[in-house]
Design a protein around this motif. Structure first.
Motif, short mmCIF file in Angstrom:
data_model
loop_
_atom_site.label_atom_id
_atom_site.label_comp_id
_atom_site.label_asym_id
_atom_site.label_seq_id
_atom_site.Cartn_x
_atom_site.Cartn_y
_atom_site.Cartn_z
N LEU A 3 1.07 -0.97 -0.01
CA LEU A 3 0.14 0.20 -0.01
C LEU A 3 1.26 1.10 -0.36
O LEU A 3 0.85 2.29 -0.67
CB LEU A 3 -0.93 0.20 1.23
N VAL A 4 1.45 1.83 0.52
CA VAL A 4 2.52 2.26 1.18
C VAL A 4 3.32 2.58 -0.62
O VAL A 4 3.05 3.57 -1.11
CB VAL A 4 4.02 2.53 2.04
N THR A 54 0.52 4.09 -2.89
CA THR A 54 0.56 5.56 -2.81
C THR A 54 1.22 6.28 -3.36
O THR A 54 1.87 7.33 -3.65
CB THR A 54 0.32 5.48 -1.13
N ALA A 55 2.89 5.98 -2.57
CA ALA A 55 3.81 6.65 -3.22
C ALA A 55 3.97 6.52 -4.81
O ALA A 55 4.96 8.02 -5.73
CB ALA A 55 5.33 6.15 -2.41
N ARG A 72 -3.46 12.68 -2.43
CA ARG A 72 -3.26 11.54 -2.56
C ARG A 72 -4.05 10.36 -1.39
O ARG A 72 -4.69 9.40 -1.53
CB ARG A 72 -1.78 11.53 -2.77
N GLU A 73 -3.94 11.10 -0.64
CA GLU A 73 -4.44 10.85 1.24
C GLU A 73 -6.14 10.55 1.10
O GLU A 73 -6.30 9.49 1.28
CB GLU A 73 -3.94 11.28 2.42
N VAL A 98 -6.59 7.33 -1.31
CA VAL A 98 -6.57 6.51 -1.17
C VAL A 98 -7.04 6.01 0.11
O VAL A 98 -7.77 4.76 0.24
CB VAL A 98 -5.05 6.49 -0.08
N THR A 99 -7.45 7.28 1.59
CA THR A 99 -8.78 6.42 2.26
C THR A 99 -9.75 6.91 1.63
O THR A 99 -11.28 6.77 2.70
CB THR A 99 -8.48 7.35 3.56
#
Length: 165
Positions: free
Chosen positions: A28-29, A32-33, A126-127, A130-131
């Protein structure tokens, strides 16, 4: 749903490595990045470690490298390289710690603050992406669980109780 494949001889009964919680978290990290690394980072000549250092210094100006490492989870060498790169680019300034001449304290320069402010919006977007599949209550619960897991790792690794989390 496909039936589970039997484990090859000699393997334990646990889930396949790519089905563990830690593997899922790392994946996930990384996912996400990826847009940062492929777009924003290249445009601004900024690595992900450097972005993380910028974010910490924005919230905690005057931090030493060891404090940045504790807050980011990066190893000391990655923080040292990121600080050197940010300093060379004029984004961070370091000065000796008046209480301990062996340490240097880092702060964002005006250019570093401007870069942080310009990237904060895309980072928040982005956060949110993702959430976005989580409810507000689920986001709070996930945050609390991740903070507990982080505290557990720090404790297991022998971090001092007052270490930044």
């Amino acid at each position: 749903m496909a039936p589970a494949r039997p484990a090859p001889a000699g393997r334990d009964d646990g889930p396949p490595h790519d089905r563990t919680l830690l593997f899922a978290m790392v994946r996930l990290v990384n996912l996400t990045a990826r847009p940062f690394q492929e777009g924003i980072g290249r445009r601004h000549r900024l690595g992900l470690s450097e972005w993380r250092v910028l974010a910490v210094l924005h919230e905690h100006p005057g931090s030493a490298a060891i404090e940045i490492a504790q807050r980011t989870g990066l190893d000391k060498m990655s923080v040292s390289r990121a600080l050197a790169s940010l300093e060379a680019a004029g984004r961070v300034a370091r000065r000796p710690d008046p209480d301990d001449g062996r340490r240097a304290l880092a702060t964002l320069t005006p250019a570093g603050r401007q870069l942080y402010r310009s990237l904060r919006g895309p980072a928040r977007e982005r956060e949110a992406a993702v959430t976005g599949a989580l409810t507000a209550a689920e986001r709070r619960q996930l945050t609390a669980l991740v903070e507990r897991m982080t505290a557990s790792v720090l404790s297991a690794d022998g971090a001092p109780p007052d270490a930044p989390r």
